[in-house]
Structure formats: C-alpha cells, structure tokens
Write a protein that holds these residues in place. Structure first.
Motif, PDB file in Angstrom:
ATOM      1  N   GLY A 391      33.166  29.284  34.224  1.00 56.08           N
ATOM      2  CA  GLY A 391      32.242  28.612  33.324  1.00 56.08           C
ATOM      3  C   GLY A 391      32.017  29.356  32.033  1.00 56.08           C
ATOM      4  N   GLY A 392      33.025  30.093  31.568  1.00 57.13           N
ATOM      5  CA  GLY A 392      32.912  30.851  30.329  1.00 57.13           C
ATOM      6  C   GLY A 392      32.277  32.215  30.487  1.00 57.13           C
ATOM      7  N   THR A 393      31.829  32.542  31.699  1.00 50.95           N
ATOM      8  CA  THR A 393      31.211  33.848  31.958  1.00 50.95           C
ATOM      9  C   THR A 393      32.226  34.785  32.605  1.00 50.95           C
ATOM     10  OG1 THR A 393      29.032  32.837  32.266  1.00 50.95           O
ATOM     11  CG2 THR A 393      29.358  35.050  33.163  1.00 50.95           C
ATOM     12  N   VAL A 394      32.381  35.961  32.066  1.00 52.53           N
ATOM     13  CA  VAL A 394      33.327  36.937  32.617  1.00 52.53           C
ATOM     14  C   VAL A 394      32.757  37.526  33.899  1.00 52.53           C
ATOM     15  CG1 VAL A 394      34.502  39.130  32.213  1.00 52.53           C
ATOM     16  CG2 VAL A 394      34.255  37.481  30.347  1.00 52.53           C
ATOM     17  N   ILE A 395      33.575  37.519  34.954  1.00 50.15           N
ATOM     18  CA  ILE A 395      33.203  38.105  36.238  1.00 50.15           C
ATOM     19  C   ILE A 395      33.798  39.506  36.319  1.00 50.15           C
ATOM     20  CG2 ILE A 395      33.251  37.817  38.736  1.00 50.15           C
ATOM     21  CD1 ILE A 395      31.737  35.600  37.284  1.00 50.15           C
ATOM     22  N   GLU A 396      32.995  40.478  36.680  1.00 51.24           N
ATOM     23  CA  GLU A 396      33.468  41.862  36.765  1.00 51.24           C
ATOM     24  C   GLU A 396      34.411  42.021  37.957  1.00 51.24           C
ATOM     25  OE1 GLU A 396      31.704  46.425  37.355  1.00 51.24           O
ATOM     26  OE2 GLU A 396      30.396  44.665  37.603  1.00 51.24           O
ATOM     27  N   VAL A 397      35.573  42.635  37.726  1.00 52.20           N
ATOM     28  CA  VAL A 397      36.532  42.896  38.793  1.00 52.20           C
ATOM     29  C   VAL A 397      36.323  44.315  39.305  1.00 52.20           C
ATOM     30  CG1 VAL A 397      38.975  43.077  39.404  1.00 52.20           C
ATOM     31  CG2 VAL A 397      38.207  41.283  37.825  1.00 52.20           C
ATOM     32  N   VAL A 398      36.106  44.446  40.617  1.00 49.59           N
ATOM     33  CA  VAL A 398      35.880  45.750  41.230  1.00 49.59           C
ATOM     34  C   VAL A 398      36.929  45.988  42.306  1.00 49.59           C
ATOM     35  CG1 VAL A 398      33.401  45.696  40.730  1.00 49.59           C
ATOM     36  CG2 VAL A 398      34.242  44.776  42.906  1.00 49.59           C
ATOM     37  N   ASP A 399      37.060  47.233  42.736  1.00 49.37           N
ATOM     38  CA  ASP A 399      38.063  47.582  43.744  1.00 49.37           C
ATOM     39  C   ASP A 399      37.552  47.433  45.175  1.00 49.37           C
ATOM     40  OD1 ASP A 399      39.451  48.184  41.497  1.00 49.37           O
ATOM     41  OD2 ASP A 399      39.721  50.313  41.912  1.00 49.37           O
ATOM     42  N   ASN A 400      36.237  47.523  45.369  1.00 46.59           N
ATOM     43  CA  ASN A 400      35.659  47.567  46.719  1.00 46.59           C
ATOM     44  C   ASN A 400      35.120  46.191  47.105  1.00 46.59           C
ATOM     45  OD1 ASN A 400      34.477  48.164  49.122  1.00 46.59           O
ATOM     46  ND2 ASN A 400      33.137  49.790  48.350  1.00 46.59           N
ATOM     47  N   LEU A 401      35.838  45.495  47.992  1.00 47.44           N
ATOM     48  CA  LEU A 401      35.401  44.180  48.444  1.00 47.44           C
ATOM     49  C   LEU A 401      34.106  44.259  49.237  1.00 47.44           C
ATOM     50  CD1 LEU A 401      36.037  41.102  48.808  1.00 47.44           C
ATOM     51  CD2 LEU A 401      37.284  41.747  50.894  1.00 47.44           C
ATOM     52  N   GLY A 402      33.934  45.326  50.000  1.00 44.23           N
ATOM     53  CA  GLY A 402      32.772  45.447  50.874  1.00 44.23           C
ATOM     54  C   GLY A 402      31.458  45.568  50.126  1.00 44.23           C
ATOM     55  N   ALA A 403      31.498  46.054  48.886  1.00 40.67           N
ATOM     56  CA  ALA A 403      30.261  46.242  48.105  1.00 40.67           C
ATOM     57  C   ALA A 403      30.083  45.152  47.052  1.00 40.67           C
ATOM     58  CB  ALA A 403      30.281  47.612  47.436  1.00 40.67           C
ATOM     59  N   LEU A 404      30.731  43.986  47.252  1.00 39.38           N
ATOM     60  CA  LEU A 404      30.695  42.908  46.264  1.00 39.38           C
ATOM     61  C   LEU A 404      29.273  42.389  46.081  1.00 39.38           C
ATOM     62  CD1 LEU A 404      33.031  41.612  44.658  1.00 39.38           C
ATOM     63  CD2 LEU A 404      32.961  39.701  46.267  1.00 39.38           C
ATOM     64  N   THR A 405      28.888  42.201  44.821  1.00 42.32           N
ATOM     65  CA  THR A 405      27.547  41.696  44.523  1.00 42.32           C
ATOM     66  C   THR A 405      27.626  40.631  43.443  1.00 42.32           C
ATOM     67  OG1 THR A 405      25.287  42.343  43.958  1.00 42.32           O
ATOM     68  CG2 THR A 405      27.074  43.463  42.788  1.00 42.32           C
ATOM     69  N   ASP A 406      26.467  40.133  42.980  1.00 41.05           N
ATOM     70  CA  ASP A 406      26.434  39.033  42.014  1.00 41.05           C
ATOM     71  C   ASP A 406      27.235  39.357  40.759  1.00 41.05           C
ATOM     72  OD1 ASP A 406      24.797  37.795  43.789  1.00 41.05           O
ATOM     73  OD2 ASP A 406      22.959  37.998  42.607  1.00 41.05           O
ATOM     74  N   GLY A 407      28.041  38.354  40.333  1.00 43.42           N
ATOM     75  CA  GLY A 407      28.822  38.512  39.111  1.00 43.42           C
ATOM     76  C   GLY A 407      30.034  39.395  39.251  1.00 43.42           C
ATOM     77  N   GLN A 408      30.494  39.621  40.506  1.00 41.36           N
ATOM     78  CA  GLN A 408      31.650  40.487  40.722  1.00 41.36           C
ATOM     79  C   GLN A 408      32.747  39.763  41.497  1.00 41.36           C
ATOM     80  OE1 GLN A 408      30.164  44.060  42.654  1.00 41.36           O
ATOM     81  NE2 GLN A 408      29.712  45.033  40.671  1.00 41.36           N
ATOM     82  N   CYS A 409      33.960  40.316  41.403  1.00 34.72           N
ATOM     83  CA  CYS A 409      35.143  39.760  42.059  1.00 34.72           C
ATOM     84  C   CYS A 409      35.979  40.915  42.604  1.00 34.72           C
ATOM     85  CB  CYS A 409      35.949  38.932  41.059  1.00 34.72           C
ATOM     86  SG  CYS A 409      37.628  38.505  41.583  1.00 34.72           S
ATOM     87  N   ALA A 410      36.694  40.661  43.725  1.00 28.92           N
ATOM     88  CA  ALA A 410      37.581  41.680  44.298  1.00 28.92           C
ATOM     89  C   ALA A 410      38.696  41.001  45.069  1.00 28.92           C
ATOM     90  CB  ALA A 410      36.796  42.627  45.205  1.00 28.92           C
ATOM     91  N   ILE A 411      39.825  41.705  45.184  1.00 29.88           N
ATOM     92  CA  ILE A 411      40.949  41.208  45.997  1.00 29.88           C
ATOM     93  C   ILE A 411      40.517  41.188  47.458  1.00 29.88           C
ATOM     94  CG2 ILE A 411      43.302  41.693  46.752  1.00 29.88           C
ATOM     95  CD1 ILE A 411      43.781  43.024  44.029  1.00 29.88           C
ATOM     96  N   SER A 412      40.779  40.052  48.135  1.00 29.07           N
ATOM     97  CA  SER A 412      40.381  39.930  49.543  1.00 29.07           C
ATOM     98  C   SER A 412      41.563  39.681  50.469  1.00 29.07           C
ATOM     99  CB  SER A 412      39.366  38.788  49.698  1.00 29.07           C
ATOM    100  OG  SER A 412      39.890  37.567  49.206  1.00 29.07           O
TER     101      SER A 412
END
Length: 450
Positions: A391-412
């Motif tokens: 929706g035009g909002t950039v989602i932060e990409v992180v390395d740790n899937l287990g600590a995923l929180t609002d506004g974040q993305c990770a490989i699953s």
C-alpha cells in the motif's frame, strides 16, 4: 536499398499499426491485424486490416548500389514501386462494435500521420517495425494518407463483389524498391565466400519482448490483463502464456545457439541452452513471423564437469546473446566458425503465487519458481537483497523470523516470506503489494478487498 518480398512491407505496416495503437491505448487491449480483402476478414476483437489493393512502378529505375555492374541491363536495376492500401477496422466483442471500430480507425489515422517515414531505426515500445528481411538494406519508406471524396470512397466499395460499406482509410507507401537480379559480372573481382570471408557479419539483436499477466481487483471479481514488457522480464514460475520471449534481430532463426548469463548466488554464470535436453523442463525455440520465440522455464539443465545438472534460475539481472555457425574453407576442408551477436539485457523477476493471512494482520507471500531464498540471501544482510512495499508503505526486512513485529518482513521458507502490517494500516483495505528480489520486482498484486 532493396525489397525482395512485398509481403515484408505489409507485415511491417501491421507491426506499426499494432504496436502504436496498443501504445496509444495504454497497452490495455491487444490489437489484432490481418492483410486480406475486407470481405475475407474473420473479425476478432480490436482488429485492423491492411489490404494491398493496387501498386505500380514509379520513378526511374537506377543501378543498384554498384556502378561497376556489367552489363547494365534492366534486370540489374532497382525497381521503384508505390503500394496502395485499404485499411479497415473490425471488432466482434461488443454490443456496439461500430463505435470500437471508429476508435480504431482514429488511432490508425494518427499512426499514419505520426510516422510518415519508416526505416531501420523505427522502434515502438522496444519493438522494431521493419521485418528482419528489410533491415540493413537502407530501406526508407514514405507513408502518405490518400484523401478520397465521399463519392470516391463509396465507389471503392462498389468494386468489391457483394461488399457492404464500411468506414475506411486509404494510404500509399512510396520509395519501395524491388530487389534487382544479381549481376553476371563486376568490373572488379570479389573474394570467394567461404574461403576468405563469411556471408555476413553475424547475427544482430534489436529487442526482446515478453508479457506479464496481472489480476486486477474489481467489485465483480478479479480481471486478468496481459501487458507487454520491453525490455523483457521473465517472471519465474508464471503461467505458460507469460513464458514466451520474442527476439527480434537480423540473421537469426530457431537454429541459433542461445547463451544466457544469469545470477547464481553472488556470482554470474554463463551457459548455452540445449533445447533438446531442456525440452522436458519446458524450454523451446521456434521461428514465427514476429521473430524468434524462446519459451523459458524456471530451471535449465547444463553440463557441470560433464554431468547434466539442473540450475534453478534466480531473480536478478540477466543477459541473452545468440551465436550462428558459418563455415570457412581452410586447406580444402569446411571449418565451422561461431559468430556471436550483441547481448541484450533482461531481468528474471519473482512471481507471486498467493498472499494469505496466517493470523490477524500477518500475511505469507508464496512465490513460484524453483530457487531457494534462504540459499540466495546474504547472511546478516537480507535487507540488501529483498525489499517489500504494501500500500505504498515500505516494510522493514529483517533476518530473524522469530522476532517479527509490526511493519516487518522476513524469509519464512525457500520461496515464502512473512510480513506483519504496520500498526496504522487497516488489514481489510485494498493494498498494492510490490516485492523486489535483487531489484527485480514482482508482477502487480493486491491484498484486501475493493
């Protein structure tokens, strides 16, 4: 300056009208073309028909290229002609087809007025207008709309047996010069093909075009639309209709060798595609009127230390080139020599299979293809490899899937990513999703409802 087949001129006109009308319509429709008598047209959606109804010689014949041609007989002279075309529009997929046909005629007229000259350098949306046989011959055609009075236009239709009157356009193509016959001798000797020189300078690539299909949300359900891509983009794992690449160039056919340079991890691998060995994986090559069509797949088999090994294609920048084999005579033997073309850049893109909610506000993106994101992503730097916007909002990409929180993305998974919407985002609102892998973006995709 020479034309061997007049049909190549007609085919080039079809390409000009198709490509430019589609461009003028925002590539939202597919324009079909034909070149038969208006009475023999099999109507299709958004069809333009260009019928060659008359031609005649024009101007003075001139010696072709070389003043040393001997003897200077008419057969060795170029033959300038003018071609006259009757253009009609046809549409069979609407309650009011005559209105669509009128729109098509308007776009066709604008095309003829906007492009009064055609030559090797005329490209529309990355597609070369000239047929391959017309390139590298110095051809320069002139297009001119022929203005007819109302009575003259009606008289034309009376000439078609049983023909009904349709709105039409008339135009002519000038400066078309027919290929002269080869001379019986020249004033100076020439080198023998096969001993010291090859027949041409090798294959040349002009452009490569592909398609992508996207499902647009609407109140009546998803609407599929197909778009052309030039430079080409291969969406890994897409439907078969989006796996064909049309390659345009000179001195190319289905028998050329195809070389690819593709990203593999943090390196690039160059390989030759063996279409016979790769046919079971979906690869194919064929020659069509529009060019050489290559059907891609998500994986390609090649030899590694002499062993056939399957390589999963990964998203990222890539290049394609072709080679053609010519034979030179050396010491009485025919020796094959490979002549490479220039290389054309294209991209390998991720293709979203689905996006599904796993828990409230958390979604999983599943990708098509055969690659493995876990193996591709640089350790500790996934954000340098993957980008995501919802929706035009950039989602932060992180390395740790287990600590995923609002506004974040990770490989699953091998081809999946999980993301959680930002706190302020409504998870029921329609939102456009864009996923980049190595700066290659996915096809248009939406989540939420209209």
């Amino acid at each position: 300056m020479a034309v061997t087949n007049l049909s190549d001129v007609t085919s080039s006109l079809e390409t000009l009208l198709k490509e430019n009308i589609e461009r003028r319509l925002g590539n939202m429709v597919t324009v079909n073309t034909s070149s038969v008598s208006p009475l023999d047209v099999s109507p299709m959606g958004h069809m333009v028909n260009v019928f060659l109804f008359h031609f005649h010689p024009e101007g003075k014949q001139s010696i072709h290229e070389n003043s040393a041609i001997d003897p200077p007989v008419p057969a060795s002279f170029s033959k300038p002609v003018t071609l006259y075309y009757h253009l009609t529009a046809h549409h069979n997929a609407s309650n009011e087809p005559h209105l669509i046909e009128q729109d098509l005629l308007g776009h066709a007229l604008a095309t003829l007025l906007d492009y009064p000259q055609l030559n090797d350098e005329r490209f529309i949306g990355g597609t070369q207008v000239f047929e391959t046989n017309l390139t590298d011959e110095g051809n320069e055609f002139e297009l001119e709309v022929v203005v007819k009075s109302d009575n003259e236009a009606l008289t034309v239709w009376a000439g078609y047996e049983g023909g009904a009157i349709r709105p039409s356009l008339y135009f002519k193509v000038k400066n078309v010069k027919l290929q002269p016959e080869m001379p019986t001798s020249l004033a100076s000797p020439i080198l023998t093909i096969g001993k010291l020189v090859v027949p041409n300078m090798g294959p040349k690539l002009f452009s490569m075009q592909s398609t992508v299909t996207a499902s647009f949300p609407s109140v009546d359900g998803p609407i599929d639309r197909q778009f052309k891509k030039s430079p080409a983009e291969l969406y890994l794992g897409a439907a078969p209709t989006d796996l064909d690449f049309t390659l345009k160039g000179a001195s190319i056919d289905q028998f050329v060798g195809v070389d690819l340079s593709v990203p593999v991890g943090n390196t690039t691998e160059t390989l030759r595609v063996d279409f016979t060995d790769n046919a079971p994986h979906g690869w194919a090559i064929r020659t069509e009127r529009t060019g050489v069509v290559i059907t891609f797949a998500s994986s390609v088999e090649r030899l590694v230390s002499g062993v056939p090994t399957l390589l999963a294609l990964e998203p990222g920048p890539a290049q394609l080139g072709v080679t053609k084999t010519e034979y030179l005579e050396r010491e009485g033997a025919q020796v094959p020599v490979e002549i490479p073309s220039n290389r054309i850049a294209f991209t390998l893109n991720p293709h979203i299979a689905s996006i599904t909610p796993t828990v409230p506000r958390r979604f999983r993106i599943d990708l098509d293809g055969d690659y493995d994101l876990n193996a591709m992503a640089p350790p500790g730097a996934h954000s340098a490899f993957i980008r995501l916007a919802v929706g035009g909002t950039v989602i932060e990409v992180v390395d740790n899937l287990g600590a995923l929180t609002d506004g974040q993305c990770a490989i699953s998974g091998a081809r999946s990513l999980d993301f959680i919407l930002p706190t302020a985002t409504d998870d029921t609102t329609l939102a456009y999703v864009q996923l980049w892998v190595r700066d290659s973006v996915s096809q248009p995709f939406w989540i939420g409802s209209v």
